[in-house]
Design an enzyme around this catalytic site. Sequence first.
Site, PDB file in Angstrom:
ATOM      1  N   LYS A 169       0.916  -1.222   0.127  1.00  0.00           N
ATOM      2  CA  LYS A 169      -0.089   0.055  -0.103  1.00  0.00           C
ATOM      3  C   LYS A 169       0.802   1.183   0.059  1.00  0.00           C
ATOM      4  CE  LYS A 169      -1.566   1.657   4.159  1.00  0.00           C
ATOM      5  NZ  LYS A 169      -1.459   2.815   4.434  1.00  0.00           N
ATOM      6  N   ASN A 170       1.843   1.346   0.835  1.00  0.00           N
ATOM      7  CA  ASN A 170       2.695   2.432   1.105  1.00  0.00           C
ATOM      8  C   ASN A 170       3.686   2.715  -0.091  1.00  0.00           C
ATOM      9  OD1 ASN A 170       1.104   2.853   3.317  1.00  0.00           O
ATOM     10  ND2 ASN A 170       2.589   2.241   4.528  1.00  0.00           N
ATOM     11  N   ARG A 216      -4.173   9.478   5.296  1.00  0.00           N
ATOM     12  CA  ARG A 216      -2.983  10.567   5.398  1.00  0.00           C
ATOM     13  C   ARG A 216      -2.222  10.521   4.272  1.00  0.00           C
ATOM     14  NH1 ARG A 216       0.052  14.104   8.679  1.00  0.00           N
ATOM     15  NH2 ARG A 216       2.145  13.827   8.100  1.00  0.00           N
ATOM     16  N   CYS A 255      -5.127   7.250  10.112  1.00  0.00           N
ATOM     17  CA  CYS A 255      -5.013   6.247  11.291  1.00  0.00           C
ATOM     18  C   CYS A 255      -4.801   7.473  12.395  1.00  0.00           C
ATOM     19  CB  CYS A 255      -3.805   5.651  11.220  1.00  0.00           C
ATOM     20  SG  CYS A 255      -3.997   4.243   9.974  1.00  0.00           S
ATOM     21  N   ARG A 308      -0.078  13.954  13.751  1.00  0.00           N
ATOM     22  CA  ARG A 308       0.096  13.805  12.605  1.00  0.00           C
ATOM     23  C   ARG A 308       0.293  15.241  11.789  1.00  0.00           C
ATOM     24  NH1 ARG A 308      -1.720   8.487  10.186  1.00  0.00           N
ATOM     25  NH2 ARG A 308       0.232   8.311   9.367  1.00  0.00           N
ATOM     26  N   ASP A 339       4.712   0.315  12.250  1.00  0.00           N
ATOM     27  CA  ASP A 339       3.525  -0.430  12.183  1.00  0.00           C
ATOM     28  C   ASP A 339       3.556  -1.739  12.379  1.00  0.00           C
ATOM     29  OD1 ASP A 339       3.898   1.484   8.829  1.00  0.00           O
ATOM     30  OD2 ASP A 339       2.963   2.094  10.553  1.00  0.00           O
ATOM     31  N   ILE A 365       8.048   6.759  17.432  1.00  0.00           N
ATOM     32  CA  ILE A 365       7.653   7.468  16.171  1.00  0.00           C
ATOM     33  C   ILE A 365       6.354   8.113  16.436  1.00  0.00           C
ATOM     34  CG2 ILE A 365       7.199   7.532  13.799  1.00  0.00           C
ATOM     35  CD1 ILE A 365       9.731   6.551  14.319  1.00  0.00           C
ATOM     36  N   ARG A 368      -8.753  -0.939   4.824  1.00  0.00           N
ATOM     37  CA  ARG A 368      -7.725   0.139   4.341  1.00  0.00           C
ATOM     38  C   ARG A 368      -6.426  -0.474   3.953  1.00  0.00           C
ATOM     39  NH1 ARG A 368      -6.410   4.978   7.519  1.00  0.00           N
ATOM     40  NH2 ARG A 368      -5.181   5.307   5.517  1.00  0.00           N
TER      41      ARG A 368
HETATM   42  C1  EPZ Z   1       4.075   6.731   6.880  1.00  0.00           C
HETATM   43  O1  EPZ Z   1       3.105   7.659   7.480  1.00  0.00           O
HETATM   44  C2  EPZ Z   1       3.062   5.507   6.482  1.00  0.00           C
HETATM   45  N1  EPZ Z   1       2.283   5.803   5.762  1.00  0.00           N
HETATM   46  C3  EPZ Z   1       2.548   4.886   7.951  1.00  0.00           C
HETATM   47  O2  EPZ Z   1       2.004   3.753   7.843  1.00  0.00           O
HETATM   48  C4  EPZ Z   1       3.933   4.868   9.060  1.00  0.00           C
HETATM   49  O3  EPZ Z   1       3.427   4.348  10.156  1.00  0.00           O
HETATM   50  C5  EPZ Z   1       4.734   5.930   8.938  1.00  0.00           C
HETATM   51  O4  EPZ Z   1       5.224   6.469   7.615  1.00  0.00           O
HETATM   52  C6  EPZ Z   1       6.255   5.816   9.895  1.00  0.00           C
HETATM   53  O5  EPZ Z   1       6.792   4.692   9.201  1.00  0.00           O
HETATM   54  C7  EPZ Z   1       2.013   6.033   4.408  1.00  0.00           C
HETATM   55  O6  EPZ Z   1       3.238   5.616   3.911  1.00  0.00           O
HETATM   56  C8  EPZ Z   1       1.078   6.213   3.647  1.00  0.00           C
HETATM   57  P1  EPZ Z   1       5.962  10.067   9.222  1.00  0.00           P
HETATM   58  P2  EPZ Z   1       3.743   9.233   7.670  1.00  0.00           P
HETATM   59  O7  EPZ Z   1       5.785  11.444   8.485  1.00  0.00           O
HETATM   60  O8  EPZ Z   1       4.638   9.578   6.408  1.00  0.00           O
HETATM   61  C9  EPZ Z   1       6.231  13.388  12.476  1.00  0.00           C
HETATM   62  C10 EPZ Z   1       0.253   2.333   7.635  1.00  0.00           C
HETATM   63  O9  EPZ Z   1      -0.367   1.555   8.664  1.00  0.00           O
HETATM   64  N2  EPZ Z   1       5.998  14.369  11.473  1.00  0.00           N
HETATM   65  O10 EPZ Z   1       7.260   9.345   8.727  1.00  0.00           O
HETATM   66  O11 EPZ Z   1       2.544  10.090   8.107  1.00  0.00           O
HETATM   67  C11 EPZ Z   1       4.812  12.195  12.813  1.00  0.00           C
HETATM   68  O12 EPZ Z   1       4.014  13.119  13.579  1.00  0.00           O
HETATM   69  C12 EPZ Z   1       0.652   3.515   7.926  1.00  0.00           C
HETATM   70  O13 EPZ Z   1       0.405   1.917   6.517  1.00  0.00           O
HETATM   71  C13 EPZ Z   1       5.991  15.693  11.790  1.00  0.00           C
HETATM   72  O14 EPZ Z   1       6.073  16.005  13.108  1.00  0.00           O
HETATM   73  O15 EPZ Z   1       4.401   9.197   8.898  1.00  0.00           O
HETATM   74  C14 EPZ Z   1       5.572  11.302  13.284  1.00  0.00           C
HETATM   75  O16 EPZ Z   1       5.818  11.564  14.736  1.00  0.00           O
HETATM   76  C15 EPZ Z   1      -0.003   4.401   9.255  1.00  0.00           C
HETATM   77  N3  EPZ Z   1       5.744  16.601  10.990  1.00  0.00           N
HETATM   78  C16 EPZ Z   1       6.988  11.177  12.621  1.00  0.00           C
HETATM   79  O17 EPZ Z   1       6.923  12.530  12.001  1.00  0.00           O
HETATM   80  C17 EPZ Z   1       5.469  16.382   9.710  1.00  0.00           C
HETATM   81  O18 EPZ Z   1       5.318  17.414   8.857  1.00  0.00           O
HETATM   82  C18 EPZ Z   1       7.019  10.021  11.463  1.00  0.00           C
HETATM   83  O19 EPZ Z   1       5.937  10.274  10.746  1.00  0.00           O
HETATM   84  C19 EPZ Z   1       5.300  15.114   9.089  1.00  0.00           C
HETATM   85  C20 EPZ Z   1       5.618  14.214  10.168  1.00  0.00           C
END
Ligand code: EPZ
Length: 431
Positions: A28-29, A99, A123, A128, A317, A339, A410
């Site tokens: 998916k990702n 997201r 999620c 986020r 995840d 995370i 999803r």
């Molecule tokens: C991606 O989400 C994945 N989703 C998530 O998988 C996964 O849990 C996550 O990466 C971490 O590996 C997709 O790829 C579609 P991040 P993402 O931005 O990109 C903070 C699933 O189950 N952050 O890497 O949204 C954030 O709050 C989903 O498939 C900021 O602070 O995650 C978090 O603490 C769930 N500011 C950390 O970074 C920002 O502008 C990592 O989040 C962006 C993120």
Amino acid sequence: MMEKDKFKIQGLGREKFLSGKIKVNGAKNAVLPVLASCVLFEDSFVAKNVPAIEDLNRLNEIFVDLGISMKEINTGEYFVNAENIKSHEIKEEAAKKMRASIIFSGPILARFGKLIFPHPGGCVIGARPIDIFLEAFEEMGAKIELKDEKYFIEVKGAKLKGAEIFLKIPSVTATETLIMAGVLAEGKTVLKNVALEPEVTSLIEWLNQCGAKIKGAGSAFLEIEGGSLLSGKNQIYQTIPDRLETGSFLILGALCASDLEICNCNPKDLEIIIELLKDAGVDMIVSKNSIRVNCKNRKNYKAFNIKTHEYPGFPTDLQSPMTVFLTQAKGEALVFETIFEGRLNYIEDLVNMGADIRMWDSHRVMVKGPRKLKGKELEGPDIRTGFAFVIAALVAENESMIDNVYYIDRGYEEIEKRLSAIGAEIKRIKN
Ligand code: EPZ
């Protein structure tokens, strides 16, 4: 699949086992950003091994709003055409449910120099925020206004400028979005401290295959030469196997299978999971594209600590599915979710099933095992916890009900059919 469907699951207890083969679907990702990349193309392309999941339906709703067409030409094979893209606004409805909708922001801004989009949903695993995206867009020449919960973004001269951007967190979707912004920006964009997930590398390889100039794939530093629209003529994207499905099935097999073969996977994308489960005493045979696992040693599994970390560390995840595993292992285990601040919100449900888990703070819990689990009524707050509850329900004695399986749908295609095929008693109750 409907929003409020439920799964009725009969626990396997100690006497029954899963067995057989289960095929891992496309990730998916990986496929969501590749499909969103069509905004960077002057024409069309084909994507294969695309999973039939709810997030694909949400993505298609965004496509329709933008004037992009996506047609299934064979099972899991889609023809995507962005020639008639007509809008630069990502609508509320679908964006609030996924997201990944934010990934469109980079390519749309890069192509049109303007963008309207709502704060993305998805999620419920934490606040986020999207500050990394917004600050980077400003560094590339964009002006941002937040009005009625929507971001209105305009670029001076309608062309993003290449910039040197340091990501304060190696955010996965921020990395993907900024890579795609850089592909059409004027001049060079340098991204530092990017995410290293296999899905990011797959996106970079895809874009380069279609004419982009991105250096540094697999490293924390990327250099992107801005250019013109890409061409997908005769190009096919083969979606990489889903490492999160693979890890989910591996944990399930380690707890409940007499002999489970997980096929069409890439074990190299989840080495940390394989190493930890082997050290815990799980019997498995790892081959190039498959993993064979069984639960014969489950009475002697040794507990281990988990600390989630960006790739190649322990994937957040798979934190909740692995916590279910730890409820069945001997000893104490600290689970440290680094995370997301809201990704331990399922612990109470596991405790209600009989698990011995103590909350230290919003990021850390202590699990003591092994403990017998009893079936309960459950509702997962995110895709992966939804599957963790499926694992817990199968490990438990007697029956469980999992509500709102939309979350599971999803990220896991037709999961009840695939699990029934390996011996699980799982029924979808339509609502
Ligand atoms: C991606 O989400 C994945 N989703 C998530 O998988 C996964 O849990 C996550 O990466 C971490 O590996 C997709 O790829 C579609 P991040 P993402 O931005 O990109 C903070 C699933 O189950 N952050 O890497 O949204 C954030 O709050 C989903 O498939 C900021 O602070 O995650 C978090 O603490 C769930 N500011 C950390 O970074 C920002 O502008 C990592 O989040 C962006 C993120």
